[in-house]
Enzyme design. Structure first.
Site, PDB file in Angstrom:
ATOM      1  CG  ASN A 157      -1.854   1.168   1.287  1.00 54.73           C
ATOM      2  OD1 ASN A 157      -1.760   2.109   0.501  1.00 54.73           O
ATOM      3  ND2 ASN A 157      -2.769   1.128   2.235  1.00 54.73           N
TER       4      ASN A 157
ATOM      5  NE  ARG B   6      -5.804   2.317  -0.350  1.00 50.54           N
ATOM      6  CZ  ARG B   6      -5.640   3.487   0.243  1.00 50.54           C
ATOM      7  NH1 ARG B   6      -4.454   3.840   0.700  1.00 50.54           N
ATOM      8  NH2 ARG B   6      -6.652   4.311   0.379  1.00 50.54           N
TER       9      ARG B   6
ATOM     10  CG  HIS C 194     -11.918   4.632   2.915  1.00 50.31           C
ATOM     11  ND1 HIS C 194     -12.491   5.788   3.385  1.00 50.31           N
ATOM     12  CD2 HIS C 194     -10.577   4.796   3.061  1.00 50.31           C
ATOM     13  CE1 HIS C 194     -11.544   6.620   3.799  1.00 50.31           C
ATOM     14  NE2 HIS C 194     -10.370   6.037   3.625  1.00 50.31           N
TER      15      HIS C 194
ATOM     16  NE  ARG D 210      -7.825  13.191   3.078  1.00 51.68           N
ATOM     17  CZ  ARG D 210      -7.947  11.913   2.784  1.00 51.68           C
ATOM     18  NH1 ARG D 210      -9.114  11.427   2.400  1.00 51.68           N
ATOM     19  NH2 ARG D 210      -6.922  11.092   2.887  1.00 51.68           N
TER      20      ARG D 210
ATOM     21  CD  GLU E 174      -8.215  -0.567   4.118  1.00 49.39           C
ATOM     22  OE1 GLU E 174      -8.503   0.045   3.076  1.00 49.39           O
ATOM     23  OE2 GLU E 174      -7.635  -0.034   5.095  1.00 49.39           O
TER      24      GLU E 174
END
Length: 413
Positions: free
Chosen positions: A7, A85, A174, A235, A394
């Site tokens: 990732n 990913r 996601h 964010r 994940e």
């Protein structure tokens, strides 16, 4: 079959070597501050944790360190595939794919849609292909799970040419995490996934919610980019689009400066004026820090509104799932959120929430008694929605999807 999952972030590389079938992990870790000064790598192998510095701090050097660890374990030759990913796959990719030169060109074409993420993904892929040239490499896209959203959910009310010529639509992110915890929720509830309507909340420094109907994404909070939706660590989440023009005129800021601030200086950090780390904000709030308390309140308020909104997309709600670093570990955020969701029939079980062991899945809500005789059409007796905590994985999901692609292409496993 051992699969190496990578990732690649803008300045980091997260990795894990695991068995897709059993979930056994032989090696995992994180390389940070790549491309800059003081790059480090942290590894975990058999319960032992090691941390060391990386000289040049490049992706290639981080991967070389991983290779050295694989050699030390004597299992480098047992690695059969590498799963990557990739954040943005646009409309082209609705499933994992073998990373051919043509696919990499398509990933590059998505860079304008994810300028902070896809370039790092590509660098990581190219470094890994150089390190493992003989192995199949598979791309697993954050956006792929959300390609099942109906047009009413993914289209913006903007000129049609923006969508047709420039791909301006909602994509969502996601996806790997949302898909994984939805499946685990079905196992925990003892019900078939195709029968369940869930809202999954992946809450970390980046955060999003997803409406999952029968295992398929039908709506989600993130949009064209990972900036839309919930308040996150740095964010902003949703803001008035007119903000850009207003600040350009009033503060003399450029478009790129405003966008950078919305991505890196806003969210929990901007509201609190203190930090983007929710653990520190919770502690500061208990000590009376007004900014920390405001950040927590806004984060939870916006989260609860998004969860309730996703229930509209589902029509019937069977459960709300908390996952991600915040969702799995912050009993405070879970409690505050559920107290706002009584309108959906959810009632916090304070004891279950406070005593759920770290890293374990469980139900944290009470069952509210329905009025006698109340039924749901075609579903038998009415069921109350439940709130669940489910740790995401994940890396395991990416490894399993990689194994499916590799096996389907006839590679020896």
């Amino acid at each position: 079959m051992w699969t190496l999952v990578l990732n690649s972030g803008s300045s980091s590389l997260k990795f894990a070597l695991l068995n897709p079938a059993s979930g056994e992990v032989r090696l995992s870790g994180l390389a940070e501050r790549l491309g800059g000064g003081e790059a480090t790598i942290r590894l975990e192998r058999g319960g032992e944790k090691v941390s060391r510095s990386l000289g040049g701090g490049s992706y290639a050097e981080a991967l070389n360190e991983v290779l050295r660890e694989l050699d030390a374990l004597g299992i480098r030759q047992e690695v059969r595939a590498v799963g990557h990913r990739i954040v943005h796959g646009g409309e082209r990719f609705s499933a994992p794919v073998l990373l051919t030169p043509e696919v990499l060109d398509a990933v590059r074409a998505c860079v304008p849609l994810a300028p902070l993420h896809n370039p790092a993904n590509i660098v990581g892929i190219e470094a890994a292909q150089g390190a493992f040239p003989e192995l199949p490499h598979v791309g697993v896209f954050d956006t792929a799970f959300h390609q099942t959203m109906p047009e009413v959910a993914y289209r913006y009310a903007v000129p049609q040419t923006w969508y047709r010529q420039h791909g301006v639509r909602r994509y969502g992110f996601h996806g790997t995490s949302h898909a994984y915890v939805a499946g685990k929720a079905a196992e925990l509830l003892g019900r078939p996934l195709p029968e369940l309507n869930l809202v999954t909340a992946h809450l970390g420094n980046g955060a999003s919610v997803c409406a999952v109907a029968g295992g398929r994404s039908v709506d989600t909070s993130m949009g064209l980019t990972p900036l839309e939706g919930l308040v996150m660590g740095t964010r902003s989440g949703d803001v008035d689009p007119g903000l850009h023009d207003y600040l350009a005129r009033q503060a003399g800021l450029s478009l790129s400066e405003i966008t950078a601030a919305l991505n890196k200086e806003s969210g929990l950090l901007g509201l609190s004026g203190l930090t983007n780390d929710l653990r520190e904000l919770e502690e500061a709030a208990t000590k009376g820090h007004a900014g920390a308390r405001l950040a927590l309140d806004v984060f939870v308020y916006r989260l609860a509104k998004q969860v309730a909104g996703m229930a509209v997309a589902l029509g019937r709600l069977d459960g709300v799932v908390f996952t991600g670093g915040i969702g799995e570990n912050s009993r405070t955020v879970r409690a505050m959120t559920l107290r706002r969701l009584g309108v959906l029939g959810l009632e916090l079980d304070e004891h279950a929430n406070d005593h759920l062991p770290r890293g374990e899945a469980g139900v944290i809500s009470k069952s509210v008694q329905k009025k006698s005789g109340q039924k749901k059409s075609g579903q038998g007796e009415a069921r109350d929605p439940l709130a669940l905590v489910i740790p995401t994985n994940e890396e395991l999901m990416i490894a399993r999807e990689t194994a499916v692609i590799v096996g389907g292409r006839g590679y020896a496993l």
